[in-house]
Every structure is written in C-alpha cells, then in structure tokens.
Motif scaffolding. Structure first.
Motif, short mmCIF file in Angstrom:
data_model
loop_
_atom_site.label_atom_id
_atom_site.label_comp_id
_atom_site.label_asym_id
_atom_site.label_seq_id
_atom_site.Cartn_x
_atom_site.Cartn_y
_atom_site.Cartn_z
N TRP A 38 -16.30 0.56 -5.24
CA TRP A 38 -14.88 0.89 -5.06
C TRP A 38 -14.38 1.49 -6.37
O TRP A 38 -14.55 0.88 -7.41
CB TRP A 38 -14.03 -0.34 -4.69
CG TRP A 38 -12.62 0.09 -4.44
CD1 TRP A 38 -11.57 0.06 -5.32
CD2 TRP A 38 -12.11 0.69 -3.24
NE1 TRP A 38 -10.44 0.60 -4.76
CE2 TRP A 38 -10.74 0.99 -3.48
CE3 TRP A 38 -12.67 1.03 -2.01
CZ2 TRP A 38 -9.94 1.59 -2.51
CZ3 TRP A 38 -11.86 1.62 -1.06
CH2 TRP A 38 -10.52 1.89 -1.31
N PRO A 39 -13.77 2.68 -6.30
CA PRO A 39 -13.59 3.55 -5.14
C PRO A 39 -14.92 3.95 -4.48
O PRO A 39 -15.97 3.90 -5.13
CB PRO A 39 -12.88 4.77 -5.72
CG PRO A 39 -12.22 4.28 -6.97
CD PRO A 39 -13.16 3.25 -7.52
N CYS A 247 -8.63 1.44 -9.47
CA CYS A 247 -9.41 2.65 -9.73
C CYS A 247 -9.23 3.02 -11.20
O CYS A 247 -8.32 2.51 -11.86
CB CYS A 247 -8.98 3.81 -8.82
SG CYS A 247 -7.31 4.42 -9.17
N TYR A 289 -6.55 5.44 -6.08
CA TYR A 289 -6.50 4.45 -5.01
C TYR A 289 -5.60 3.28 -5.39
O TYR A 289 -5.56 2.85 -6.55
CB TYR A 289 -7.91 3.93 -4.71
CG TYR A 289 -8.79 4.94 -4.03
CD1 TYR A 289 -8.88 5.00 -2.65
CD2 TYR A 289 -9.54 5.84 -4.78
CE1 TYR A 289 -9.71 5.93 -2.02
CE2 TYR A 289 -10.36 6.77 -4.17
CZ TYR A 289 -10.44 6.82 -2.79
OH TYR A 289 -11.25 7.74 -2.18
N ARG A 294 -7.45 -0.67 -1.23
CA ARG A 294 -8.64 -1.48 -1.48
C ARG A 294 -8.69 -2.67 -0.53
O ARG A 294 -9.74 -2.96 0.07
CB ARG A 294 -8.65 -1.96 -2.92
CG ARG A 294 -9.89 -2.75 -3.32
CD ARG A 294 -9.78 -3.29 -4.73
NE ARG A 294 -8.72 -4.29 -4.83
CZ ARG A 294 -8.29 -4.78 -5.98
NH1 ARG A 294 -8.78 -4.35 -7.13
NH2 ARG A 294 -7.33 -5.70 -5.99
#
Length: 430
Positions: A38-39, A247, A289, A294
């Motif tokens: 993540w991202p 992020c 993000y 998330r």
C-alpha cells in the motif's frame, strides 16, 4: 539516468542500458501472511525484465523476498554490504539462489563494479542495535550521477558526516520518512485516543527527520522512500494506529513549508523520472491516497486473509512449559554474555490454554503464575494464541517480525521504551 518507482523500497535505476534493482519485494502476504503493498503496485513480478545488478539492503522480507527473488535472472550481480554475520548472503545460499556474482561491499571503502560504476555502503546507526546488526544504505556513483539510497536506515550523524564529505553533490536521495512497528497499535495499555496521539507524534517526528536529512544532504531531488505497506487479516483494524502515513505524499505539506518543495519527487508505482531531462513517464500527476481509501481497500481485499499461525493448531502434546524454560535458558545465556539484566519482567500469556509465564530478567528462573491475577510493575506483557507463541518460541516466527506484523498484544507498564528489552526478546527461543 532514469529512476523507476515500483513501491516500498523496491525500485529500478537505469543508466546507459544497464539496470539495477533495489530491494526486491513484489509478492503479497509476506511476514507470515500479514503484509501487503500500500499504495498498490502496478508492476507484476513477471514483467520486471532482466537486471544487471540487484542491491539488497537487508534480510527483512519487504526488502529481500524469496517470492520475488526467484523470478530474477541468475546472471544478475548481487550487491550487499560486507559484514559478519551476513544474513543476506546466508539467505541466498540457503535458498539456492545461485547468482553469477555476489559483491560484498565494505562500508566506507566501496567497490568499483565497472569502469563507470562505483558503489559504497554506510552502516546503520550503531545506537540502534537491531538496525546496526542487519541494515545498510548504499551510495551509487554511476557515470556523472550520484544516488544515495537509505532505504530503512535512519541517517545518523557520523554516517551523514561521511556521506556529505565524500559525496558532496548528490543528484537523488531516497530517504525514510516514517516508521512502522507494533507501537502504538498493539499496546492495550493505551486508549484509542492515546494511540492516535502517539501515531501522529511519531509520524510528525519522522517527517521532521526527513526534512532535516534532506537539508543536510542537499540533494537535487529527494524521494520519501520505503515503509509502504498495510497489514491484512484479522489484525487489520490496527492499521489506523500504525505510525506511518497512508502514502509518501504525507510529507508534501511539511516539505513545502520548509522551502524544499522544488526538490520533492513523488512518483506513482510504475512511474519513472529522468534525472537529465527532469521528466516523468508517464506524465501523470501524483496520486495521494487517503486513510479512508486504505481502509476501504483492506475491507474489500485483505481482511479475509489468514496468517500462517491461524492455519495450524498444535496438539496438547506440545509441552509449553518446557519450551518456555528452554527458551529462557538461551535468553539467560545471551544476557550473561552481554551483561544486560534490565530490572523488569517479560510476561507471556497463552490465550487458548490460559497459561502465564513470568520471566524476571534479573534472575535465571521462570515462574508460571495465575493469568487472572494482576501483575506487579514493571513488566512487558505479550499475549497471543498458543500456536503463535509456540511458533515464536521455536523460532519459526521471530519476535521482531511478529511485532512488525502486529501479531501480539502488548501491555507495557510503565509505558517507557527500553530498546535493550526488545533486543533481548529476540533471544527468547529454543
């Protein structure tokens, strides 16, 4: 020279037809089924192509994943820091990853790998014993370009002095900007508000460190690098308290306020930056993000995943008390050798069998006590399923990785961090 961001600490450096891969991790569910990108990453393992060099900073799976490395061409040359013990070299050997060459680069001396390629290493902060034992950062002088990749290594004063003196003009710096551990997420001695406050405090301090290091190194371009992941599975609700942002873009406002916005380089996964032409490809804006995105991704794709220790159950024939006592003996030997005897206790709670073991770090014995009774401070209590605790005691899962994976619940009283205790904890295995 072209820099290609893939995700986390995984990236590619290209120069005159040659390609170098940084810290290979593109498969999902590492750390015993807990960590996912993540991202999200846009590059598939099978689409990586061929590499001339592969730099591996350290043994942690988000930098050195067997699931990704097995897809790499074996005529690539591996670059790792020369050290004893060398966990990365041992890892490659144990997995039969027989690459063409393995370059053991001495720190602060460096090594010439080709006429136009020189690499140097800087060790992690000696004050951080766990990092110093395993981690490294690299300086790459390729043609007229100099790139510094710190990956997970928080730059330290002595290392920075060497870097700035030896490499005064750095074109690209890849620097850590956040931290990730079981604190404060897994600490049940904290309220929800206290966890959020601690998360924000730690992240703010890390971003301030990113800015301070950028000013000192003074690179033409700087990338907030590494530490990009999310925990899936039954413990995924704890992501909201992890002390890293949603992020790398979380650094943008503070970096711009510090007057460094023109140096900040934010790239999407799969996006490249040409250091000569100063252009991105594809020429797309950076996607920042949010935490809400998330959490939605976790709920839709990750919460259903199982951890390795959730897939098996040990029978009653496994003698928990014997494992604890054997592990305590090994820990005491390590304490004696290191002459470290913190005045506190480690407490292991086995949730399924409702058994508790207390380890006073000032004496060699183990005490089994009533799990229902209150504990006397000071102590660090760790609770988990019987299977998880057994896997920790036999060394199948390391205490350090269990912490990063958010597997354990902690109760720390008083709530004071003593790094020596967490270092010793890794010796608590048979």
């Amino acid at each position: 020279m072209k820099f290609i961001n893939l995700g986390g600490a995984t990236a590619i450096l290209e120069y005159r037809g040659k390609r170098m891969l940084f810290d290979p991790w593109l498969d999902e569910g590492i750390f015993h089924g807990s960590w996912f990108h993540w991202p999200p990453v846009s590059t598939d393992i099978k689409d990586l192509g061929r590499f001339d060099y592969v730099y591996i900073s350290h043994i942690h799976e988000d930098h050195c994943s067997a699931g990704t490395i097995r897809h790499l061409n074996r005529d690539a040359e591996i670059i790792i820091m020369d050290r004893r013990p060398n966990f990365v070299a041992n890892f490659l050997k144990s997995h039969d990853f027989n690459f063409a060459k393995v370059h053991l680069v001495p720190p602060r001396k460096g090594m010439r790998l080709a006429d136009d390629l020189f690499v140097d290493m800087i060790e992690a902060d000696p004050a951080n014993e766990m990092a110093y034992l395993v981690d490294s950062s690299i300086v790459i002088r390729w043609g007229d370009h100099v790139v510094f990749n710190a990956n997970d290594c928080q730059p330290h004063s002595d290392g920075m002095d060497y870097l700035c003196k030896t490499y005064p003009k750095i074109d690209l710096a890849l620097l850590p900007y956040s931290g990730g551990s079981g604190y404060p997420s897994c600490y049940i001695n904290l309220t929800e508000d206290e966890k959020i406050a601690e998360k924000e405090r730690i992240l703010e301090r890390r971003v301030a460190g990113f800015i301070e290091n950028t000013k000192r190194i003074n690179p033409r371009h700087v990338v907030p690098f590494a530490d990009q992941y999310v925990v899936g599975g039954s413990r995924s609700h704890l992501n909201r308290y992890i002390s890293h942002g949603s992020c790398p873009g979380v650094v943008r406002d503070q970096v711009q306020a510090a007057g460094l916005g023109d140096r900040l380089l934010l790239l999407n996964s799969g996006q490249s930056f040409d250091l000569l032409t100063k252009t991105k490809s594809p020429d797309a804006p950076y996607k920042a993000y949010t935490e809400e995105e998330r959490e939605r991704h976790i709920a839709e794709h990750l919460v259903q995943h199982m951890y390795d220790h959730e897939r098996v159950t040990f029978g009653p024939s496994v003698s928990i008390d014997r494992l604890v006592r054997h592990a305590r003996k090994r820990l005491w030997e390590a304490q004696t050798q290191r002459r470290t005897f913190p005045a506190t206790r480690l407490v292991l709670d086995f949730n399924d069998s409702q058994r508790r073991f207390e380890i006073d770090l000032t004496v060699a014995d183990v005490l089994e006590s009533d799990i229902r009774q209150p504990l006397r401070e000071p102590y660090l209590r760790m609770s988990g399923s019987d299977t998880l605790q057994i896997m920790l005691l036999i060394g199948h899962i390391s205490w350090n990785i269990a912490d990063a994976a958010l597997f354990l619940d902690y109760d720390r009283r008083p709530n004071v961090y003593d790094p020596s205790i967490y270092v010793l904890l890794n010796f608590l295995k048979v």
